[in-house]
Structure formats: C-alpha cells, structure tokens
Design a protein around this motif. Structure first.
Motif, PDB file in Angstrom:
ATOM      1  N   ALA A  21       0.773  -1.157   0.063  1.00  0.00           N
ATOM      2  CA  ALA A  21       0.000   0.032  -0.137  1.00  0.00           C
ATOM      3  C   ALA A  21       0.987   1.010   0.182  1.00  0.00           C
ATOM      4  O   ALA A  21       0.459   2.232  -0.887  1.00  0.00           O
ATOM      5  CB  ALA A  21      -0.725   0.024   1.197  1.00  0.00           C
ATOM      6  N   VAL A  22       1.938   1.246   1.022  1.00  0.00           N
ATOM      7  CA  VAL A  22       2.711   2.585   0.919  1.00  0.00           C
ATOM      8  C   VAL A  22       3.472   2.679  -0.536  1.00  0.00           C
ATOM      9  O   VAL A  22       3.480   3.614  -0.814  1.00  0.00           O
ATOM     10  CB  VAL A  22       3.863   2.297   1.865  1.00  0.00           C
ATOM     11  N   LEU A  23       3.998   1.462  -1.165  1.00  0.00           N
ATOM     12  CA  LEU A  23       4.547   1.787  -2.229  1.00  0.00           C
ATOM     13  C   LEU A  23       3.614   1.989  -3.579  1.00  0.00           C
ATOM     14  O   LEU A  23       4.135   2.960  -4.233  1.00  0.00           O
ATOM     15  CB  LEU A  23       5.323   0.360  -2.804  1.00  0.00           C
ATOM     16  N   VAL A  24       2.450   1.472  -3.456  1.00  0.00           N
ATOM     17  CA  VAL A  24       1.437   1.998  -4.551  1.00  0.00           C
ATOM     18  C   VAL A  24       1.054   3.329  -4.524  1.00  0.00           C
ATOM     19  O   VAL A  24       1.204   4.023  -5.267  1.00  0.00           O
ATOM     20  CB  VAL A  24       0.294   0.895  -4.521  1.00  0.00           C
ATOM     21  N   ILE A  25       0.739   3.710  -3.172  1.00  0.00           N
ATOM     22  CA  ILE A  25       0.411   5.191  -2.736  1.00  0.00           C
ATOM     23  C   ILE A  25       1.464   6.063  -3.212  1.00  0.00           C
ATOM     24  O   ILE A  25       1.453   7.141  -4.088  1.00  0.00           O
ATOM     25  CB  ILE A  25      -0.021   5.432  -1.428  1.00  0.00           C
ATOM     26  N   THR A  26       2.723   5.942  -2.835  1.00  0.00           N
ATOM     27  CA  THR A  26       3.980   6.615  -3.485  1.00  0.00           C
ATOM     28  C   THR A  26       3.939   6.752  -4.849  1.00  0.00           C
ATOM     29  O   THR A  26       4.253   7.869  -5.439  1.00  0.00           O
ATOM     30  CB  THR A  26       5.138   5.969  -2.767  1.00  0.00           C
ATOM     31  N   ALA A  27       3.822   5.422  -5.483  1.00  0.00           N
ATOM     32  CA  ALA A  27       3.999   5.614  -7.199  1.00  0.00           C
ATOM     33  C   ALA A  27       2.854   6.305  -7.697  1.00  0.00           C
ATOM     34  O   ALA A  27       3.087   7.046  -8.778  1.00  0.00           O
ATOM     35  CB  ALA A  27       4.069   3.889  -7.407  1.00  0.00           C
ATOM     36  N   VAL A  28       1.716   6.057  -7.041  1.00  0.00           N
ATOM     37  CA  VAL A  28       0.552   6.873  -7.728  1.00  0.00           C
ATOM     38  C   VAL A  28       0.788   8.269  -7.697  1.00  0.00           C
ATOM     39  O   VAL A  28       0.472   9.057  -8.661  1.00  0.00           O
ATOM     40  CB  VAL A  28      -0.631   6.552  -7.024  1.00  0.00           C
ATOM     41  N   TRP A  30       3.483  10.149  -7.141  1.00  0.00           N
ATOM     42  CA  TRP A  30       4.911  10.435  -7.520  1.00  0.00           C
ATOM     43  C   TRP A  30       5.512  10.075  -8.929  1.00  0.00           C
ATOM     44  O   TRP A  30       5.938   8.951  -8.769  1.00  0.00           O
ATOM     45  CB  TRP A  30       5.836  10.266  -6.318  1.00  0.00           C
ATOM     46  N   ALA A  31       5.228  10.648  -9.705  1.00  0.00           N
ATOM     47  CA  ALA A  31       5.519  10.539 -11.397  1.00  0.00           C
ATOM     48  C   ALA A  31       6.919   9.763 -11.359  1.00  0.00           C
ATOM     49  O   ALA A  31       7.347   9.055 -12.080  1.00  0.00           O
ATOM     50  CB  ALA A  31       5.207  11.607 -12.395  1.00  0.00           C
ATOM     51  N   ARG A  32       8.001  10.472 -10.658  1.00  0.00           N
ATOM     52  CA  ARG A  32       9.351  10.199 -11.274  1.00  0.00           C
ATOM     53  C   ARG A  32       9.604   8.813 -10.712  1.00  0.00           C
ATOM     54  O   ARG A  32      10.288   8.120 -11.565  1.00  0.00           O
ATOM     55  CB  ARG A  32      10.160  11.049 -10.127  1.00  0.00           C
ATOM     56  N   VAL A  33       8.896   8.319  -9.811  1.00  0.00           N
ATOM     57  CA  VAL A  33       9.437   6.571  -9.288  1.00  0.00           C
ATOM     58  C   VAL A  33       8.164   5.986  -9.665  1.00  0.00           C
ATOM     59  O   VAL A  33       8.320   4.495  -9.139  1.00  0.00           O
ATOM     60  CB  VAL A  33       9.512   6.815  -7.762  1.00  0.00           C
ATOM     61  N   ARG A  34       7.261   6.402 -10.452  1.00  0.00           N
ATOM     62  CA  ARG A  34       6.085   5.498 -10.736  1.00  0.00           C
ATOM     63  C   ARG A  34       6.387   4.326 -11.445  1.00  0.00           C
ATOM     64  O   ARG A  34       5.721   3.275 -10.805  1.00  0.00           O
ATOM     65  CB  ARG A  34       5.027   6.371 -11.810  1.00  0.00           C
ATOM     66  N   VAL A  35       7.057   3.928 -12.293  1.00  0.00           N
ATOM     67  CA  VAL A  35       7.448   2.733 -13.015  1.00  0.00           C
ATOM     68  C   VAL A  35       7.892   1.696 -12.037  1.00  0.00           C
ATOM     69  O   VAL A  35       7.408   0.538 -12.020  1.00  0.00           O
ATOM     70  CB  VAL A  35       7.764   2.776 -14.401  1.00  0.00           C
TER      71      VAL A  35
END
Length: 156
Positions: A21-28, A30-35
C-alpha cells in the motif's frame, strides 16, 4: 517442528499488504518513481493477496482443530475481500501506468487513458488504505485471541 501454517502465512500478509500500500500510494502520487516503485508495489500487492487467501484457508482449518475465534473470524472475510480488491486495483493501475508511459515515450497522445490511470490509481490507493485497516483489525483480534489467556510477565 509441527507448527501450523496459519501463523507463518499471516505474518507474510501483515507485512506485504501495508508495504504494498505504501509503495503503490507513493508511485501513484510521485511520477518520477512511478514505473519502478509501482512494479514492486503491484507485485507485493499480489503476494499479499495470495498470503491473505492462504491465511484465510489455513485459519479455517486451524479453527477446526483449536476452536473458533469468533471475533477474529468475523474480520477474516472482509479483510480477504479488501486484500483482493487492493491487489486487483494495484495491478490494474500499474498495467495502465506502464502502457501510458510507453505511449508517452512513442509520442502517442493518451488523454483518455491518462484519466483512467489516475482514477484507477486513486482507487488503488484508497483500497490499499482500507486493506491496511482490515489487516490491522483481523490481526489485532487474532493476537488478542492467542494471547488473552497468557499471563503477563512481571518484571521486578
């Protein structure tokens, strides 16, 4: 050692779902780390969902042997459902994000997909928070059932 499967797999779910959940929320958001971060988050969300499913099944089997922890089992179905919804939405969002990223790299306009990716990302984020809440509730009730009869150690 003849340790039941349930306590082992429960700990996997309790770690994987909140971390995903933390990683998905961060990626959603924060575009720089999304992929990169999104890939790890989606994989962990799937592994967390599988862990929840195995925990649910093994818990039912364990209850037949040791007795039924009613409050814990009352939270089990909603927790499993929340984990499944989160896992599906996290993977759906990540696939959309990767397709959008590839389309942008080719210079293909993808306005409709961009909106769908954003909405799916927000839904995955909300589902991740909900899955974390249910993970806590089912885990806390299970821990109370296990440890309620154990006397507290007195430290002198």
């Amino acid at each position: 050692m003849d340790l039941p499967l349930h306590p082992l797999v429960v700990h996997a779910a309790v770690v994987l779902v909140p971390l995903a959940a933390v990683l998905v929320i961060t990626a959603v958001f924060w575009a720089r780390v999304r992929v990169q971060v999104g890939a790890v988050g989606a994989v962990l969300a799937l592994l967390g969902t599988v862990s929840f499913f195995v925990a649910h099944r093994s818990g039912s089997a364990l209850a037949e042997i040791v007795g039924t922890p009613y409050e814990h089992m009352a939270w089990a179905d909603p927790a499993l459902a929340a984990a499944i919804v989160f896992g599906v939405l996290a993977v759906a969002w990540y696939v959309q994000a990767v397709l959008l990223h590839r389309a942008a790299a080719r210079g293909t306009p993808a306005r409709g997909r961009s909106i769908a990716e954003r909405v799916t990302g927000i839904l995955a984020s909300v589902a991740g928070v909900v899955a974390c809440v249910f993970t806590f509730l089912v885990g806390h009730s299970g821990a109370e059932e296990v440890w309620s009869g154990v006397a507290a150690a007195v430290v002198a």
